[in-house]
Design an enzyme around this catalytic site. Structure first.
Site, mmCIF file in Angstrom:
data_model
loop_
_atom_site.group_PDB
_atom_site.id
_atom_site.type_symbol
_atom_site.label_atom_id
_atom_site.label_comp_id
_atom_site.label_asym_id
_atom_site.label_seq_id
_atom_site.Cartn_x
_atom_site.Cartn_y
_atom_site.Cartn_z
ATOM 1 N N ASP A 241 0.719 -1.176 0.090
ATOM 2 C CA ASP A 241 0.067 0.121 -0.053
ATOM 3 C C ASP A 241 0.946 1.572 0.157
ATOM 4 O O ASP A 241 1.870 1.488 0.494
ATOM 5 C CB ASP A 241 -1.019 -0.282 0.941
ATOM 6 C CG ASP A 241 -2.085 1.361 1.558
ATOM 7 O OD1 ASP A 241 -2.044 2.284 1.398
ATOM 8 O OD2 ASP A 241 -3.220 0.557 1.380
ATOM 9 N N ILE A 242 0.152 2.625 -1.158
ATOM 10 C CA ILE A 242 1.100 3.530 -0.945
ATOM 11 C C ILE A 242 1.161 4.461 0.283
ATOM 12 O O ILE A 242 1.819 5.176 0.680
ATOM 13 C CB ILE A 242 1.295 4.374 -1.947
ATOM 14 C CG1 ILE A 242 -0.427 5.051 -2.652
ATOM 15 C CG2 ILE A 242 1.232 3.152 -3.097
ATOM 16 C CD1 ILE A 242 -0.966 6.216 -3.457
ATOM 17 N N ASN B 116 -12.546 -3.831 2.677
ATOM 18 C CA ASN B 116 -13.929 -2.967 2.228
ATOM 19 C C ASN B 116 -14.897 -2.324 1.723
ATOM 20 O O ASN B 116 -14.748 -2.504 0.284
ATOM 21 C CB ASN B 116 -13.275 -0.681 2.741
ATOM 22 C CG ASN B 116 -12.669 -0.911 3.824
ATOM 23 O OD1 ASN B 116 -12.645 -2.099 5.211
ATOM 24 N ND2 ASN B 116 -10.760 0.230 3.995
ATOM 25 N N GLY C 96 -14.916 3.440 3.804
ATOM 26 C CA GLY C 96 -13.988 3.245 3.723
ATOM 27 C C GLY C 96 -12.720 2.872 1.735
ATOM 28 O O GLY C 96 -11.878 3.526 1.840
ATOM 29 N N GLN C 97 -14.412 2.108 1.172
ATOM 30 C CA GLN C 97 -13.350 1.769 -0.227
ATOM 31 C C GLN C 97 -12.806 2.886 -0.629
ATOM 32 O O GLN C 97 -14.539 3.761 -0.998
ATOM 33 C CB GLN C 97 -14.089 1.056 -0.531
ATOM 34 C CG GLN C 97 -13.946 0.228 -1.882
ATOM 35 C CD GLN C 97 -14.748 -0.295 -2.587
ATOM 36 O OE1 GLN C 97 -15.641 -1.102 -2.162
ATOM 37 N NE2 GLN C 97 -14.425 -1.536 -2.858
ATOM 38 N N HIS D 4 -10.621 -5.864 -2.863
ATOM 39 C CA HIS D 4 -9.508 -5.794 -2.716
ATOM 40 C C HIS D 4 -8.941 -6.138 -1.383
ATOM 41 O O HIS D 4 -9.535 -5.746 -0.530
ATOM 42 C CB HIS D 4 -7.693 -4.657 -2.653
ATOM 43 C CG HIS D 4 -8.812 -3.264 -2.797
ATOM 44 N ND1 HIS D 4 -9.687 -2.811 -3.365
ATOM 45 C CD2 HIS D 4 -8.571 -2.578 -1.400
ATOM 46 C CE1 HIS D 4 -9.907 -1.681 -2.518
ATOM 47 N NE2 HIS D 4 -9.429 -1.460 -1.187
ATOM 48 N N HIS E 23 -6.585 -5.955 2.237
ATOM 49 C CA HIS E 23 -6.165 -5.347 2.616
ATOM 50 C C HIS E 23 -5.101 -6.208 3.920
ATOM 51 O O HIS E 23 -6.316 -7.394 4.828
ATOM 52 C CB HIS E 23 -6.441 -4.059 3.728
ATOM 53 C CG HIS E 23 -7.034 -2.907 3.328
ATOM 54 N ND1 HIS E 23 -6.253 -1.690 2.796
ATOM 55 C CD2 HIS E 23 -7.968 -2.792 2.431
ATOM 56 C CE1 HIS E 23 -6.614 -0.890 1.936
ATOM 57 N NE2 HIS E 23 -7.860 -1.769 2.004
#
Length: 119
Positions: free
Chosen positions: A35-36, A92, A98-99, A105, A107
């Protein structure tokens, strides 16, 4: 159409190699990258290569690929050496949860206290 790459999808662009990412693992059906904006010392995203807007749509259309996402998440936890101490897999679903990228995907989060409930 579900399953087909979407031109405006960030994760589809990452899978296609059009947007750079720090790749952790690739399989025939999944793609995993860091994750960035990590929320924990270990924060890896595991996505299906095919585009589905959320985890439920993926599970309904391709349950085997949904299982692949979870399997890869567990393998990453092992590789990151967090499986023994605990980790969280989060999906999410929807903007209210919070998506922010509407490509299914998971996390994989670990490496700090992850109290429940989150947030």
């Amino acid at each position: 159409m579900a399953g087909e790459p979407q031109a405006d999808c960030l994760f589809c662009k990452i899978v296609a190699g059009e947007v750079p990412a720090t790749v952790v693992r690739e399989t025939e059906t999944t793609f995993a990258f860091r994750d960035i904006n990590p929320q924990a010392p270990t924060h890896v995203l595991v996505i299906p290569r095919a585009h589905y807007p959320d985890a439920v749509a993926l599970a309904v259309a391709e349950p085997a690929v949904a299982a692949d996402v979870l399997t890869v998440a567990g393998q990453i936890a092992e590789e990151e050496k967090v499986a023994g101490t605990g980790y969280r897999i989060v999906f999410n679903t929807g903007a209210g949860a919070g998506q922010t990228v509407f490509h299914a995907h998971a996390h994989v989060l670990a490496g700090r206290g992850l109290a429940w409930p989150p947030g």
